[in-house]
Design an enzyme around this catalytic site. Structure first.
Site: not given
Ligand code: AMP
Length: 226
Positions: A16, A91, A130, A163, A174
């Site tokens: 994404k 989400r 990654r 990370r 996740r």
């Molecule tokens: P991502 O880089 O999009 O995978 O986001 C990393 C982390 O940020 C996720 O595992 C969540 O802990 C938090 N996060 C990102 N977007 C959201 C969202 N819309 N709602 C809740 N937590 C989020």
């Protein structure tokens, strides 16, 4: 031209972020990636970052009320007048409902939700390899996009790290969270006829092409109905 309010949906590691950045250039629309916004807040040590960090490190979602306000404010800003690209939001069902309610207030609606489909095995392969630059978040991959010299960012020379949320046990968490909380949104948007499925397993350029074709077809359909 009608506004374009886009949502990118898909499991972690589905690409994404890569596609969102390309779309942002193509479409000249603001790109809001909640993961990036939250990681930025953690780096800066803001109140938002302090609240979010413990959830993120565990692979849990931050509470809906924390993230909804962050996005609502951006959607309501002048730069998002002609549209926006959301990545990583919504989400959960309450987030999707909050997004609809906010857009409704603004007499707007989601134009399309692009679901980038990849299998769990592929997600584990992608995220496990990654490496992210500590300073500015530039992303490499040990297999698909290795840096010139191991462990060092080609762009700014800072150390490359795994990370916390790309560690194997957190990746599994996740994915579980994605299936339990985010996947129900596929039906939600399908029922509203805004869902478009994109095969995310190919090379990034192929995925970009499929997205461009999908958006072009959608525009044609829109023109026909005007
Ligand atoms: P991502 O880089 O999009 O995978 O986001 C990393 C982390 O940020 C996720 O595992 C969540 O802990 C938090 N996060 C990102 N977007 C959201 C969202 N819309 N709602 C809740 N937590 C989020």
């Amino acid at each position: 031209m009608p506004e374009l309010n886009l949502v990118l949906l898909g499991p972690p590691g589905s690409g994404k972020g890569t596609q969102g950045e390309r779309l942002q250039e193509d479409l000249r629309l603001p790109y809001y990636a909640t993961g990036d916004i939250l990681r930025g807040a953690v780096r800066e040590g803001t109140e938002l970052g302090r609240t979010a960090k413990e959830y993120m490190d565990r692979g849990d979602l931050v509470p809906d009320e924390v993230i909804v306000g962050v996005i609502a404010e951006r959607i309501d800003s002048p730069e998002a007048r002609d549209g926006f690209i959301l990545d990583g939001f919504p989400r959960t069902m309450p987030q999707a409902e909050a997004l609809d309610a906010k857009l409704d207030d603004l007499e707007r609606a989601v134009t399309a939700v692009l679901l980038i489909d990849v299998s769990d095995d592929e997600v584990v392969r992608r995220l496990g390899g990654r490496r992210t630059c500590e300073e500015n978040g530039h992303v490499f991959h040990v297999e698909f996009n290795p840096p010139g010299s191991e462990g060092v960012c080609d762009i700014d020379g800072s150390p490359l790290i795994v990370r916390d949320d790309d560690k194997p046990e957190v990746i599994r968490k996740r994915l579980e969270t994605y299936h339990a909380k985010t996947e129900p949104l596929v039906d939600y948007y399908d029922q509203r006829s805004v869902l478009r499925r994109i095969d995310g397993t190919g090379a990034p350029d192929d995925v970009t092409e499929e997205i461009r074709r999908t958006l072009a077809t959608m525009r044609l359909e829109q023109d026909e109905t005007v």
